[in-house]
Design a protein around this motif. Structure first.
Motif, mmCIF file in Angstrom:
data_model
loop_
_atom_site.group_PDB
_atom_site.id
_atom_site.type_symbol
_atom_site.label_atom_id
_atom_site.label_comp_id
_atom_site.label_asym_id
_atom_site.label_seq_id
_atom_site.Cartn_x
_atom_site.Cartn_y
_atom_site.Cartn_z
ATOM 1 N N GLU A 24 0.826 -1.202 0.000
ATOM 2 C CA GLU A 24 0.000 0.000 0.000
ATOM 3 C C GLU A 24 0.863 1.255 0.000
ATOM 4 N N SER A 27 2.460 1.653 -3.348
ATOM 5 C CA SER A 27 1.425 1.952 -4.339
ATOM 6 C C SER A 27 0.956 3.399 -4.228
ATOM 7 N N LEU A 37 -0.594 0.667 -9.698
ATOM 8 C CA LEU A 37 -0.111 -0.676 -9.385
ATOM 9 C C LEU A 37 -0.891 -1.658 -10.253
ATOM 10 N N CYS A 40 1.548 -7.558 -8.809
ATOM 11 C CA CYS A 40 2.114 -7.785 -7.482
ATOM 12 C C CYS A 40 2.301 -9.288 -7.290
ATOM 13 N N LEU A 55 -6.881 -1.545 -4.143
ATOM 14 C CA LEU A 55 -5.898 -2.011 -5.119
ATOM 15 C C LEU A 55 -6.374 -3.324 -5.748
ATOM 16 N N CYS A 101 -4.876 4.834 -10.441
ATOM 17 C CA CYS A 101 -3.976 5.230 -9.357
ATOM 18 C C CYS A 101 -4.814 5.416 -8.105
#
Length: 165
Positions: A24, A27, A37, A40, A55, A101
């Motif tokens: 987090e 990001s 992001l 991952c 996210l 974003c």
């Protein structure tokens, strides 16, 4: 905070009252620079944590966490096709314009629980830092780069007092 900038110093980090981890934080920082992001990789615990955030990156689970110092790792042969597929998904997210974003709300209030009161004693001397309780400090800024700088300062300076109890 395991997998943090300094688990020897930092116990928990909160942004605007919500506990966050490295993904987090990184990001939010990337988003402040206009970078979403989209991909991952990590363990099953991180995968579960991400479900409770805004996210939504393409994700590859690389291991199952069994404890602080133990994990069941997946073989490279099993992971390679997963990585290839997730990278394709991440590129599609970006190319389609669906990648967003996720920014931290303004102003950004950072709270850090450090491991000891001695650390908090020293860290509260940093200009702009306020002591909230025995082991908790806070810092507020509207620029996420400054928030990241403060986290790094806390990790580096606070860690110097790890052996003082």
């Amino acid at each position: 905070m395991d997998h943090s900038y300094s688990s020897a110093c930092i116990y928990n980090v909160r942004i605007n009252g919500v506990e966050v981890g490295e993904v987090e934080l990184n990001s939010y920082y990337a988003a402040s620079l206009g970078v979403p992001l989209t991909f991952c990789a990590g363990d099953d615990k991180l995968e579960e944590e991400l479900k409770h955030t805004e996210l939504n990156p393409a994700y590859v689970r690389t291991k199952e966490g069994l404890g602080r110092y133990a994990a069941k790792l997946y073989s490279p042969g099993k992971l390679e096709p997963c990585f290839r597929q997730a990278v394709r998904e991440a590129c599609e997210l970006k190319d389609s314009g669906k990648a967003k974003c996720v920014l931290a709300g303004q102003p950004i209030n950072l709270e850090i629980d450090v491991m000891t009161t001695v650390m908090a004693d020293k860290l509260e001397m940093i200009p702009g830092v306020k002591r909230l309780s025995g082991r908790t400090i806070s810092y507020t800024n509207s620029d996420f780069a400054e928030i990241m700088h403060m986290i790094l300062c806390v990790a580096q300076l606070g860690g110097k007092f790890n052996n003082y109890r």
